[in-house]
Design a protein around this motif. Structure first.
Motif, PDB file in Angstrom:
ATOM      1  N   ALA A  25      11.490  -4.517 -72.612  1.00  0.00           N
ATOM      2  CA  ALA A  25      10.601  -5.521 -73.480  1.00  0.00           C
ATOM      3  C   ALA A  25      11.897  -6.158 -74.001  1.00  0.00           C
ATOM      4  CB  ALA A  25       9.900  -4.841 -74.426  1.00  0.00           C
ATOM      5  N   GLY A  26      13.087  -6.010 -73.783  1.00  0.00           N
ATOM      6  CA  GLY A  26      14.265  -6.864 -74.249  1.00  0.00           C
ATOM      7  C   GLY A  26      14.362  -6.743 -75.889  1.00  0.00           C
ATOM      8  N   ILE A  27      13.755  -5.714 -76.497  1.00  0.00           N
ATOM      9  CA  ILE A  27      13.909  -5.517 -77.831  1.00  0.00           C
ATOM     10  C   ILE A  27      15.287  -4.464 -78.396  1.00  0.00           C
ATOM     11  CG2 ILE A  27      12.695  -4.672 -79.940  1.00  0.00           C
ATOM     12  CD1 ILE A  27      10.199  -5.265 -78.348  1.00  0.00           C
ATOM     13  N   PRO A  28      16.151  -4.968 -78.998  1.00  0.00           N
ATOM     14  CA  PRO A  28      17.123  -3.975 -79.476  1.00  0.00           C
ATOM     15  C   PRO A  28      16.661  -3.082 -80.261  1.00  0.00           C
ATOM     16  CG  PRO A  28      17.528  -6.356 -79.961  1.00  0.00           C
ATOM     17  CD  PRO A  28      16.258  -6.344 -79.618  1.00  0.00           C
ATOM     18  N   LEU A  29      17.188  -1.725 -80.347  1.00  0.00           N
ATOM     19  CA  LEU A  29      16.826  -0.627 -80.789  1.00  0.00           C
ATOM     20  C   LEU A  29      18.133   0.179 -81.514  1.00  0.00           C
ATOM     21  CD1 LEU A  29      14.402   1.457 -81.174  1.00  0.00           C
ATOM     22  CD2 LEU A  29      15.401   2.692 -79.307  1.00  0.00           C
ATOM     23  N   LEU A 187      21.923  -0.595 -91.181  1.00  0.00           N
ATOM     24  CA  LEU A 187      21.359  -1.056 -89.928  1.00  0.00           C
ATOM     25  C   LEU A 187      21.642  -2.711 -89.985  1.00  0.00           C
ATOM     26  CD1 LEU A 187      17.856   0.230 -90.582  1.00  0.00           C
ATOM     27  CD2 LEU A 187      19.125   0.990 -88.970  1.00  0.00           C
ATOM     28  N   THR A 188      21.879  -3.244 -90.995  1.00  0.00           N
ATOM     29  CA  THR A 188      22.101  -4.663 -90.770  1.00  0.00           C
ATOM     30  C   THR A 188      23.705  -4.889 -90.554  1.00  0.00           C
ATOM     31  OG1 THR A 188      20.884  -5.154 -92.792  1.00  0.00           O
ATOM     32  CG2 THR A 188      22.606  -6.858 -92.039  1.00  0.00           C
ATOM     33  N   GLN A 189      24.693  -3.842 -90.894  1.00  0.00           N
ATOM     34  CA  GLN A 189      25.748  -3.982 -90.403  1.00  0.00           C
ATOM     35  C   GLN A 189      25.962  -3.512 -88.909  1.00  0.00           C
ATOM     36  OE1 GLN A 189      28.611  -4.861 -92.150  1.00  0.00           O
ATOM     37  NE2 GLN A 189      29.632  -4.778 -90.172  1.00  0.00           N
ATOM     38  N   GLY A 195      26.280  -8.048 -82.595  1.00  0.00           N
ATOM     39  CA  GLY A 195      25.854  -9.439 -82.173  1.00  0.00           C
ATOM     40  C   GLY A 195      24.416  -9.808 -82.104  1.00  0.00           C
ATOM     41  N   TRP A 196      23.801  -9.104 -82.874  1.00  0.00           N
ATOM     42  CA  TRP A 196      22.296  -9.305 -82.698  1.00  0.00           C
ATOM     43  C   TRP A 196      21.746 -10.311 -83.820  1.00  0.00           C
ATOM     44  CZ3 TRP A 196      20.629  -3.564 -82.439  1.00  0.00           C
ATOM     45  CH2 TRP A 196      20.798  -2.984 -81.099  1.00  0.00           C
ATOM     46  N   VAL A 197      22.613 -10.185 -84.846  1.00  0.00           N
ATOM     47  CA  VAL A 197      22.393 -11.547 -85.816  1.00  0.00           C
ATOM     48  C   VAL A 197      23.712 -11.995 -86.211  1.00  0.00           C
ATOM     49  CG1 VAL A 197      20.374 -10.223 -86.701  1.00  0.00           C
ATOM     50  CG2 VAL A 197      22.627  -9.548 -87.720  1.00  0.00           C
TER      51      VAL A 197
END
Length: 250
Positions: A25-29, A187-189, A195-197
């Protein structure tokens, strides 16, 4: 044992399936190793080892009762007696837990942590994550290059002697506000490193401000409900173990 191995295999299968679905689905996990309350959560259910004779059971019971009788006057003797009882039956989870409490109160946190981990491993009702499941999760993360946030290890440093307990958890697994914030930070780090955000220059200040605003927005009834649920959980768990307590312990 066969049932447990089946559960572990099914868990690994499910994690791999979730990763595949996310990728398709192209969703990072991101996977998370959850924390477990070792210090302040007795085992939910203990069972004696198979094949324990009637005489051995009586001797085990005698040693445990003697160990408990020394809680107030000689915890070192309690340690020795619990260790003797474990020579007869090392599968009874509550004994490991109570030995861990004794080790903690006699100034041996490393031995205490060892005993608490054994108590977790032997818990017949594993509402906390057992080591084989943790190993499966770690193996899947490595095999699939899926990021894994180790909340267990991360929250340990927030607790006395590095043993997970009520200092950071509200029950057997769920973190307090501070714990949730630390997990969110991790999680943010991870998302930044992958490189997701792309964070803005002042994102940590804005994050902390949101944390404070959210906490301040909670009505008193929220905390009252939480205390009620926690009281119900503790009432349900009464009697699992009755090891020594000391409000002055570190």
């Amino acid at each position: 044992m066969l049932f447990r191995s089946g559960v572990i295999a099914h868990f690994e299968h499910n994690v791999r399936r979730m990763i595949t679905l996310s990728e398709n689905a192209g969703i990072p996990l991101i996977l998370i190793r959850p924390p477990s309350n070792l210090r302040d959560c007795p085992p939910f259910k203990s069972l004696h080892r198979d094949g324990l004779s009637h005489d051995d059971l009586n001797r085990w019971q005698e040693l445990v009762e003697q160990a408990k009788a020394h809680y107030r006057d000689d915890l070192f003797q309690s340690v020795r007696l619990f260790e003797q009882s474990l020579e007869i039956d090392d599968e009874y989870a509550a004994t490991h837990y109570e030995l861990g409490r004794c080790h903690l109160l006699t100034g041996n946190p490393d031995l205490a942590r060892e005993s608490f981990l054994r108590a977790l491993a032997q818990d017949i009702c594993p509402l906390r994550m057992i080591a084989p499941l943790e190993n499966a999760l770690s193996d899947v993360a490595a095999d699939t290059d899926t990021p894994l946030v180790d909340a267990f290890t991360m929250l340990e440093v927030e607790c006395p002697n590095g043993i997970l307990g009520d200092a950071i958890l509200v029950d057997h697994v769920h973190p307090k506000f501070r714990g949730h914030q630390l997990i969110a930070n991790a999680l943010t780090q991870t998302m930044i490193e992958r490189g997701w955000v792309t964070p803005q220059f002042d994102w940590t200040e804005r994050r902390d401000r949101v944390y404070r605003q959210h906490f301040d927005s909670l009505e008193s009834i929220y905390f009252a409900r939480g205390l009620r649920e926690l009281k119900a959980l503790r009432a349900w768990a009464v009697g699992r173990a009755d090891g020594p307590t000391n409000t002055q312990e570190p």
